[in-house]
Design an enzyme around this catalytic site. Sequence first.
Site, PDB file in Angstrom:
ATOM      1  N   CYS A 355      77.017  40.453  31.064  1.00 32.57           N
ATOM      2  CA  CYS A 355      77.513  41.216  32.213  1.00 32.57           C
ATOM      3  C   CYS A 355      78.871  40.762  32.746  1.00 32.57           C
ATOM      4  O   CYS A 355      79.759  41.606  32.933  1.00 32.57           O
ATOM      5  CB  CYS A 355      76.493  41.224  33.337  1.00 32.57           C
ATOM      6  SG  CYS A 355      74.823  40.831  32.869  1.00 32.57           S
ATOM      7  N   ARG A 384      70.868  30.999  24.730  1.00 35.42           N
ATOM      8  CA  ARG A 384      70.069  30.491  25.849  1.00 35.42           C
ATOM      9  C   ARG A 384      69.245  29.326  25.339  1.00 35.42           C
ATOM     10  O   ARG A 384      68.584  29.428  24.306  1.00 35.42           O
ATOM     11  CB  ARG A 384      69.128  31.583  26.378  1.00 35.42           C
ATOM     12  CG  ARG A 384      69.877  32.773  26.937  1.00 35.42           C
ATOM     13  CD  ARG A 384      68.926  33.835  27.438  1.00 35.42           C
ATOM     14  NE  ARG A 384      69.684  35.012  27.872  1.00 35.42           N
ATOM     15  CZ  ARG A 384      69.130  36.138  28.293  1.00 35.42           C
ATOM     16  NH1 ARG A 384      67.806  36.239  28.346  1.00 35.42           N
ATOM     17  NH2 ARG A 384      69.864  37.164  28.663  1.00 35.42           N
ATOM     18  N   GLN A 402      71.661  40.921  22.208  1.00 36.14           N
ATOM     19  CA  GLN A 402      71.070  41.804  23.186  1.00 36.14           C
ATOM     20  C   GLN A 402      71.704  43.180  23.044  1.00 36.14           C
ATOM     21  O   GLN A 402      72.922  43.280  22.951  1.00 36.14           O
ATOM     22  CB  GLN A 402      71.364  41.232  24.571  1.00 36.14           C
ATOM     23  CG  GLN A 402      70.337  41.576  25.592  1.00 36.14           C
ATOM     24  CD  GLN A 402      70.660  40.930  26.922  1.00 36.14           C
ATOM     25  OE1 GLN A 402      71.829  40.686  27.246  1.00 36.14           O
ATOM     26  NE2 GLN A 402      69.650  40.657  27.695  1.00 36.14           N
ATOM     27  N   ASP A 404      72.681  45.441  24.962  1.00 32.25           N
ATOM     28  CA  ASP A 404      72.965  45.553  26.375  1.00 32.25           C
ATOM     29  C   ASP A 404      73.743  46.829  26.674  1.00 32.25           C
ATOM     30  O   ASP A 404      74.428  47.346  25.808  1.00 32.25           O
ATOM     31  CB  ASP A 404      73.865  44.356  26.739  1.00 32.25           C
ATOM     32  CG  ASP A 404      73.530  43.798  28.087  1.00 32.25           C
ATOM     33  OD1 ASP A 404      72.812  44.457  28.835  1.00 32.25           O
ATOM     34  OD2 ASP A 404      73.999  42.684  28.374  1.00 32.25           O
ATOM     35  N   HIS A 406      75.840  48.471  30.387  1.00 32.07           N
ATOM     36  CA  HIS A 406      76.021  48.506  31.828  1.00 32.07           C
ATOM     37  C   HIS A 406      76.530  49.874  32.201  1.00 32.07           C
ATOM     38  O   HIS A 406      77.424  50.405  31.551  1.00 32.07           O
ATOM     39  CB  HIS A 406      76.982  47.402  32.274  1.00 32.07           C
ATOM     40  CG  HIS A 406      76.426  46.042  32.039  1.00 32.07           C
ATOM     41  ND1 HIS A 406      76.849  45.233  31.018  1.00 32.07           N
ATOM     42  CD2 HIS A 406      75.416  45.380  32.646  1.00 32.07           C
ATOM     43  CE1 HIS A 406      76.140  44.110  31.028  1.00 32.07           C
ATOM     44  NE2 HIS A 406      75.259  44.177  31.995  1.00 32.07           N
ATOM     45  N   LYS A 486      63.740  47.259  39.420  1.00 30.74           N
ATOM     46  CA  LYS A 486      63.866  47.478  37.978  1.00 30.74           C
ATOM     47  C   LYS A 486      62.670  48.235  37.409  1.00 30.74           C
ATOM     48  O   LYS A 486      61.589  48.269  38.003  1.00 30.74           O
ATOM     49  CB  LYS A 486      64.010  46.137  37.257  1.00 30.74           C
ATOM     50  CG  LYS A 486      62.822  45.209  37.475  1.00 30.74           C
ATOM     51  CD  LYS A 486      62.924  43.951  36.627  1.00 30.74           C
ATOM     52  CE  LYS A 486      61.683  43.095  36.813  1.00 30.74           C
ATOM     53  NZ  LYS A 486      61.572  42.030  35.840  1.00 30.74           N
ATOM     54  N   HIS A 532      72.027  47.444  34.772  1.00 31.45           N
ATOM     55  CA  HIS A 532      71.925  46.734  33.495  1.00 31.45           C
ATOM     56  C   HIS A 532      70.810  47.412  32.719  1.00 31.45           C
ATOM     57  O   HIS A 532      69.780  47.754  33.284  1.00 31.45           O
ATOM     58  CB  HIS A 532      71.492  45.279  33.642  1.00 31.45           C
ATOM     59  CG  HIS A 532      72.279  44.479  34.614  1.00 31.45           C
ATOM     60  ND1 HIS A 532      73.237  43.581  34.213  1.00 31.45           N
ATOM     61  CD2 HIS A 532      72.230  44.421  35.957  1.00 31.45           C
ATOM     62  CE1 HIS A 532      73.740  42.992  35.286  1.00 31.45           C
ATOM     63  NE2 HIS A 532      73.150  43.484  36.356  1.00 31.45           N
TER      64      HIS A 532
HETATM   65 ZN   LIG Z   1      73.824  42.855  32.485  1.00 28.49          ZN
END
Ligand SMILES: [Zn+2]
Length: 663
Positions: A355, A384, A402, A404, A406, A486, A532
């Site tokens: 992000c 991680r 990921q 991902d 946004h 979420k 996200h």
């Molecule tokens: Zn994010």
Amino acid sequence: MPLHVTLPDGSPLELPDGATALDAAKAIGPRLAKAAVAAAVADGGSRAGASGGDGAGDGSASRLVDLSHELQDGDRVAIVTLSSPEGVDILRHDCSHVLAQAVLRLWPDTKYAIGPTIENGFYYDFLFAEPISDAEFPLIEEVMATIVAENLEVHREELPRDEALETFRDLEQPFKVELIEDLPGEQTISTYSQGEFVDLCRGPHLPSTGRVGKGTFKLTSLAGAYWRGDEHNAQLTRIYGTAFADKEALAAHLEALEMARQRDHRRIGRDLDLFSFHEEGPGFPFFHPKGMRLWNAIIDYWREEHQKAGYEELRTPQILRRELWERSGHWDHYRENMYFTEIDGAPFAVKPMNCPGGLLIYKSRRRSYRDLPMRWAELGQVHRHEMSGVLHGLFRVRYFTQDDAHIFCTPEQLEDEVTAVLRFMLHIYADFGFSDVRIELSTRPPDSIGTDEMWANAEDALRHVLEREGTEYQLNPGDGAFYGPKIDFHIRDVMGRSWQCGTIQVDFAMPETLDISYTGADNEEHRPVMVHRAMLGSIERFMGILLEHYGGNLPTWLAPVQVLVLPVADRHAGYADDVVQALSAAGLRAELDDRSESVGKRIRDGQLQKVPYLLVVGDREEAARAVSVRARGEETGSVPIEEFVAEVAREVAERRLPEVSQA
Ligand SMILES: [Zn+2]
Ligand SMILES: [Zn+2]
């Protein structure tokens, strides 16, 4: 004087003084009395809700007790049977006692430590005079079955601390002595005995060992465990077992376990030469050429669909200044899981999330309301730190990719954007063969940032979307992230396991902390809403899920090798090559197996490699410009080469899914 208790449905029940939980069950009905294994009792005024139910509401603490427990006037009583999870848990606990008793009958010098229940089963920790192996399991199981057949009565006793200490000192059971010594003060201590065996235990237990039943348990594995989990203490032997209410349920569980073992993606990954792990990078998967074919098949599809859905793609750096992570809040909340480094003497961090990088791109120029909504996807590789003990194949790794995205939009656009993501997500899962999706909506937790109005608007938007789309969902009040509500998506695989993959999270925090804005129609600066979103979650983990769901027999559009061509003899090599060329020209992943092994052996190997189509070509096929087809182990006859190529190309283009077998 009679006593009055209340049943779960609120109805009253009068019982003679001194009545037990079993008496209550008998008074309700003989069938219930026969099925009863324990009871849940709460003091008057509160609710005994332990026989299932969600326990929500008044929060009264009911406790599980033996059937021999004497009831008090005003108690609320629920009878527990083996059809409830609590009942099965008690049975599992009985199994751990029966296991310890069996071990002591076989090896009387053994010291027994603790024996709790766990998911699907139980374990007991022992200090054996001589080490044992799982070769002894059949013997132990036999003695356990004998103890069950003896149908020994199970007695609860409450002893003063001193007496309990003496009991276990006499039995020369130092672990039990230590446990009692650690209990505070003068409280009484409960023990349970069955035949010659006695254990320190809070209970409750079944009324007799016979209630465990025949064929309901099985010992599964053996492991080392330190006393009290401390490596400075004695190393004990932990024996694991599994147990269910009846033998059918046990058999079903064992079958599922065996299937899971067969389908373990680590095993498939090795057998199919897809990926490996190395000491040089613990928790960091290495993808082999065939693994990359599967990887790219997933990614190609992902890109195509994202483009159709109006997403742009970003790519942001692996390593960014630590100061950015301090501003984004990751330093405060996520530092323990991050890796750090230095560049030119300045502190940097390896990104655990994408992000902040995406936000820097957002800030790289002025944004107008006309630019919104912006949908930016990134296949971001994130690192991680995970404890080495929890690493597990592709399921738990230390770097992953990921999928991902946004989304930046105005508050008014939020509902439409979330609707689009929800539909997109379900469509993607269905294409991979997952149509059983469980959805959860999590709302504002106690510790959260943002105004009441922000939360109300965002929660309403998410709820409206789910309701308007007619989506069933579970509400988790207070389970949202501190920065926003979420929606989570859990897919169910063929083994009935549920995997959380997707998430849609509204974020009030990051637009503030990293200060992003857009110019509105009013020429003023406004904060955009940031969402996200991840669908597959981690591509690596999703690959593992796919491999286990399909047991390695992937849909043709995903298979690393879609077609394997087997020339019968050397003289067919030229024609076999032509066939491979024709397949490759149509964009299919085809390979030649011209090893000098027999055709039968090469067919078996191809099947073990889970190749969807095996083509055998010999004199007849060459003469007819045809191929003899074996589709997933089934002979389907000879077809002209052009016809075969066209048919498989169509199957891949349509992303057809194979039947998913449970075996
Ligand atoms: Zn994010
Ligand atoms: Zn116990």
